[in-house]
Design an enzyme around this catalytic site. Structure first.
Site, PDB file in Angstrom:
ATOM      1  N   THR A 188       0.860  -1.182   0.000  1.00 40.55           N
ATOM      2  CA  THR A 188       0.000   0.000   0.000  1.00 40.55           C
ATOM      3  C   THR A 188       0.897   1.234   0.000  1.00 40.55           C
ATOM      4  OG1 THR A 188      -1.723  -1.153   1.209  1.00 40.55           O
ATOM      5  CG2 THR A 188      -1.666   1.235   1.479  1.00 40.55           C
ATOM      6  N   ARG A 216     -14.354  -7.060  -1.437  1.00 45.91           N
ATOM      7  CA  ARG A 216     -13.697  -6.791  -0.153  1.00 45.91           C
ATOM      8  C   ARG A 216     -13.154  -5.361  -0.134  1.00 45.91           C
ATOM      9  NH1 ARG A 216      -8.242  -5.188   1.484  1.00 45.91           N
ATOM     10  NH2 ARG A 216      -7.866  -6.059   3.526  1.00 45.91           N
ATOM     11  N   THR A 238      -0.501   1.316   6.510  1.00 47.02           N
ATOM     12  CA  THR A 238      -0.363   0.188   5.586  1.00 47.02           C
ATOM     13  C   THR A 238      -0.394  -1.092   6.404  1.00 47.02           C
ATOM     14  OG1 THR A 238       1.238  -0.996   4.193  1.00 47.02           O
ATOM     15  CG2 THR A 238       2.154   0.611   5.690  1.00 47.02           C
ATOM     16  N   GLY A 239      -0.831  -2.185   5.815  1.00 48.30           N
ATOM     17  CA  GLY A 239      -0.818  -3.451   6.542  1.00 48.30           C
ATOM     18  C   GLY A 239      -2.123  -4.199   6.382  1.00 48.30           C
ATOM     19  N   VAL A 240      -2.407  -5.069   7.328  1.00 50.77           N
ATOM     20  CA  VAL A 240      -3.589  -5.926   7.242  1.00 50.77           C
ATOM     21  C   VAL A 240      -4.841  -5.091   7.534  1.00 50.77           C
ATOM     22  CG1 VAL A 240      -4.723  -7.971   8.182  1.00 50.77           C
ATOM     23  CG2 VAL A 240      -2.245  -7.925   7.911  1.00 50.77           C
TER      24      VAL A 240
HETATM   25  N1  GLY Z   1      -3.991  -1.992   3.997  1.00 46.28           N
HETATM   26  C1  GLY Z   1      -4.452  -2.351   2.743  1.00 46.28           C
HETATM   27  C2  GLY Z   1      -5.538  -3.336   2.763  1.00 46.28           C
HETATM   28  O1  GLY Z   1      -5.601  -4.180   3.640  1.00 46.28           O
HETATM   29  O2  GLY Z   1      -6.367  -3.294   1.884  1.00 46.28           O
END
Ligand code: GLY
Length: 325
Positions: A188, A216, A238-240
Site C-alpha cells: 500500500t 472486499r 499500511t498493513g492488514v
Molecule cells: N492496507 C491495505 C488493505 O488491507 O487493503
C-alpha cells in the site's frame, strides 16, 4: 514494533510504499528508492511553490500509483477472480474534509477520492457508482489494467491454493491471507504533508490484499483507519486492513497522542492493541507514517521493513529507506 522520529522543517512531506519483507537485491532496492524519491520530489515541488498539503499528498500518491512497483494503482494486487479493485482515501487537516473510493477499477483512485471530497457531499463512493461519478465529471481517469507480472503472480497463487477442486474464493481466506503475508507483498502507498502555512493532509492508496474476495474493502478508504488528518496530526497506514480498520488505527494514534501528550507512546499503545486482537493474532502486520503540526515525523512498523522516505525544507535531497536503520 520499530519506530523512528525525524524533525522536519515545514514545508515537508513523507511517503511510504508499504510494510513487509522488502528483501530485495541492491537493484531492486534502488528501483524502490528511486520511485519513493520521485513521489517525494513531486509532492515537495508543490509545497515549495506555495501549494497546499492536500495537493502535495494527492500528487505524491499518484506518482506512487503510476510506478507499477507498489501494491497500488498500476501495480495493484488482483482479487480471487483475477481483477483489480482499488481503494484510496484523502483527508485535509484544517477542514477535516475527507473523500474516498472503494473497489474501483481506475488507475489513479487517489484522484477520484479527492474529487469525492471536493465535489460531493459524501465521504466514500464505491464500485460502479464511483466509476460513473468519474465519467460524469469527465475526469478522464484511465482504467486499471493488470500488467504481466500481476497476471503471472495471480496464476501462481491460484495454482497453489486450488488443490481440492473447489473455487479458491470459497476457501477460508484467512489461511490464504496468512500465506500471502508470509511472502511479504504488502505495498500500500501513502503520504502525509505539512505546507508552509502549517496545514496537514494525508492520502493512502492500495490494491488491497491478493486473492481478496471480490467486493472486499480494506482500511485504506476508511477515514480514521487507513488515513486521517486534523489540525494537529496526519497519518497514513499500511498493513492488514481488517486489523487496522477494527481499531481505526490512524484515529487511535491521533486521539491517544492528544491524551498522552506523546505521539511515540500513542503509536506504541495502538500497535500493542493491534497485535493483541485475537482474530488477527500473529499476523496483524502494519506500518504508519505520522506527521504533527510541529513537523515531527514518526515512521513505525511491526514488519521487517517498510519502504519510506521524506523531504523537508532544510534538506538537499530526500531520505529513503526500506529496512530498519
Ligand atoms: N492496507 C491495505 C488493505 O488491507 O487493503
Amino acid at each position: 514494533m520499530y519506530i523512528e522520529r525525524f524533525v522536519l522543517r515545514k514545508p515537508g512531506i513523507a511517503v511510504h510504499g508499504g510494510a513487509g519483507e522488502w528483501s530485495l537485491d541492491s537493484e531492486g532496492e534502488k528501483r524502490v528508492s528511486k520511485r519513493l524519491r520521485e513521489a517525494l520530489e513531486a509532492g515537495f515541488s508543490i509545497l515549495v511553490g506555495g501549494g497546499s498539503a492536500i495537493d502535495a499528498v494527492t500528487e505524491a500518491v499518484s506518482v506512487l500509483e503510476d510506478s507499477g512497483i507498489f501494491n497500488a494503482g498500476s501495480g495493484s494486487a488482483l482479487n480471487s477472480a483475477g481483477y483489480g479493485e482499488l481503494d484510496a482515501g484523502v483527508m485535509y487537516g484544517p477542514t477535516m474534509f475527507s473523500g474516498a473510493v472503494a473497489a474501483v477499477r481506475v488507475k489513479n483512485p487517489v484522484r477520484l477520492a479527492r474529487a469525492v471530497m471536493e465535489r460531493t457531499s459524501h465521504v466514500i463512493l464505491c464500485c460502479d457508482g464511483a466509476e460513473t461519478f468519474a465519467k460524469v465529471l469527465g475526469l478522464g481517469l484511465e482504467a486499471f489494467k493488470p500488467g504481466e507480472e500481476q497476471v503471472r503472480r495471480y496464476r501462481d497463487l491460484i495454482s497453489r491454493i486450488d488443490g481440492e477442486g473447489i473455487p479458491p474464493y470459497v476457501r477460508a481466506n484467512r489461511e490464504i491471507m496468512k500465506r500471502i503475508l508470509e511472502t511479504g507483498i504488502h505495498g500500500t502507498v501513502g503520504a502525509v504533508a505539512i505546507d508552509s502555512e502549517g496545514r496537514l493532509a494525508a492520502a493512502t492508496s492500495t490494491g488491497g490484499i491478493w486473492l481478496k474476495l471480490p467486493g472486499r474493502v480494506g482500511d485504506t478508504p476508511i477515514p480514521g483507519a487507513g488515513f486521517y488528518a486534523d489540525r494537529e496530526i496526519a497519518c497514513s497506514a499500511t498493513g492488514v486492513g481488517e486489523a487496522i480498520m477494527t481499531l481505526s488505527l490512524c484515529r487511535s494514534i491521533a486521539l491517544v497522542s492528544r491524551f498522552m501528550g506523546s505521539v511515540s507512546s500513542a503509536i506504541t499503545y495502538s500497535f500493542e492493541e493491534l497485535e493483541n486482537l485475537p482474530r488477527f493474532k500473529g499476523y496483524a502486520h502494519a506500518g504508519v507514517i505520522v506527521l504533527t503540526k510541529n513537523s515531527d515525523l514518526y515512521m513505525a512498523f511491526n514488519t521487517k521493513g517498510m519502504a519510506r522516505g521524506y523531504i523537508s525544507t532544510d534538506q538537499g535531497s530526500p531520505f529513503t529507506a526500506l529496512n530498519k536503520l
